[in-house]
Design an enzyme around this catalytic site. Structure first.
Site, short mmCIF file in Angstrom:
data_model
loop_
_atom_site.label_atom_id
_atom_site.label_comp_id
_atom_site.label_asym_id
_atom_site.label_seq_id
_atom_site.Cartn_x
_atom_site.Cartn_y
_atom_site.Cartn_z
N THR A 112 0.79 -1.48 0.01
CA THR A 112 -0.06 0.12 0.10
C THR A 112 1.03 1.21 0.04
O THR A 112 1.95 1.28 0.58
CB THR A 112 -0.98 -0.05 1.27
OG1 THR A 112 -1.48 1.38 1.34
CG2 THR A 112 -0.21 -0.33 2.42
N TYR A 126 -1.73 0.23 10.03
CA TYR A 126 -1.95 -0.75 8.73
C TYR A 126 -0.66 -0.39 7.70
O TYR A 126 -0.19 -1.71 7.36
CB TYR A 126 -3.19 -0.16 8.07
CG TYR A 126 -3.38 -0.42 6.71
CD1 TYR A 126 -3.51 -1.96 6.53
CD2 TYR A 126 -3.26 0.65 5.57
CE1 TYR A 126 -3.63 -2.02 4.90
CE2 TYR A 126 -3.63 0.01 4.35
CZ TYR A 126 -3.60 -1.32 3.74
OH TYR A 126 -3.83 -1.71 2.54
#
Ligand code: UDP
Length: 327
Positions: free
Chosen positions: A117, A141
């Site tokens: 990501t 995350y």
């Protein structure tokens, strides 16, 4: 047809990847614990239920299907939740991925395509977000995904595990043929929440923060269509099948849109008002995440064709009105 093990194949991006793999002549074998995925979304190949932390179950599946590669989508991916419950992210994403990587290597499956990501880059001032940009995630995350990138590099050095890492920007849209789409419970992502608010399925959207250092005060993101994104994964798999080096690719368009701009595009596409109010910032959100790389286009030959905001919202809106899954 060669088998490819698709973790998270019952989820949003994984189910679209299964469709693309099938169309490209592979058999996608979905491995999913169905905690956030939907068995209804598994339409393009066999389904094996299991958890990434269950090594014995993984070993069984590797033995049964002898996949030529792994595409690893299964992950928790909510920035906000990762800030309030980081342990859940480290356990599920990092421990689960380590277990999967160890099982793959033990089974002799040496090709690995990984969903990372842009959140691994973190908050960067006036820096072009290309693959060489330093990674400094500001939420758990992103930190969990960066850790998995490190694990892959270590296992390449120790076991020769070849990998392609895709750092996604914001994925949106749905299969234009309506076979699969985005369906999270609970939903936390901007576009589906906005579509819910438009047709009254939930209360008004809350814009998280209007005091960011951007032209209209709201966060800027680079949105990429899920079908374009999964096409890149098939190209990444072919890259590994051709024996090429392990490589990292950003997957974004290079165009950034603020939350307010996404709202006005949605109003135009749906021809409906978007009920929204303005709220405080959400912890862990970066001001601006926009890709500054064309490496995927140049090296993989990736050609995104549907990643305009209009096409993404149009496809998401169609799915929103017609598609859903049940457990
Ligand atoms: N966002 C928002 N309200 C919401 C959900 C998201 O304003 O209810 C904003 C969020 O702060 C971010 C952008 O929309 O700037 C995209 O958020 P999303 O959760 O869709 O993806 P993320 O960027 O966190 O991966």
């Amino acid at each position: 047809m060669a088998n490819v093990l698709v973790t998270g194949g019952a989820g949003y991006i994984g189910s679209h990847a299964c469709k693309a793999l099938r169309a490209a002549g592979y058999t996608p074998v979905t491995f999913d614990n169905l905690i956030s995925g939907w068995q209804d979304a598994v339409k393009f190949g066999p389904f094996e239920q299991g958890d990434l932390t269950d090594r014995a179950r993984l070993d069984e599946v590797f033995e049964q299907y002898e996949p030529i590669a792994v595409m690893h989508f299964a992950a928790l991916s909510q920035v906000g939740e990762s800030m309030t419950n980081p342990g859940k992210y480290w356990h599920n994403n990092v421990t689960g991925s380590l277990c999967l990587i160890e099982a793959a290597v033990a089974a002799g499956c040496q090709k690995f395509v990984f969903s990372s990501t842009c959140a691994t880059y973190g908050e960067q001032d006036n820096v072009t977000l290309d693959e060489n940009c330093p990674q400094a995630p500001i939420n758990a995350y992103g930190a969990s995904k960066r850790a998995i990138e490190d694990i892959l590099a270590n296992f390449e050095a120790s076991h020769g595990l070849k990998h392609v890492i895709f750092r996604y920007f914001n994925v949106a849209g749905a299969d234009p043929e309506g076979e699969v789409g985005e369906f999270h419970q609970p939903e936390t992502h901007l576009i589906p929440l906005m579509l819910d608010a438009i047709d009254g399925k939930r209360d008004a959207l809350t814009v998280f923060g209007t005091d960011y250092d951007t032209p209209d005060g709201t966060c800027i993101r680079d949105y990429v269509h899920v079908c374009d994104l999964v096409d890149a994964h098939v190209l990444g798999l072919k890259w590994l099948e051709e024996g090429k080096e392990s490589r990292v690719f950003n997957l974004g368009t290079g165009s950034g849109f603020s939350v307010r701009e996404v709202i006005s595009h949605s109003k135009a596409v749906t021809n409906r008002e978007v009920p929204f109010n303005e709220g405080p910032r959400r912890a862990g959100d970066c001001t601006k995440l926009v890709s500054g790389s064309v490496r995927a286009e140049k090296e993989l030959g990736w050609k995104p064709t549907r990643s305009t905001l209009e096409a993404m919202i149009t496809d998401a809106w169609r799915w929103h009105q017609t598609g859903h899954y049940t457990k």
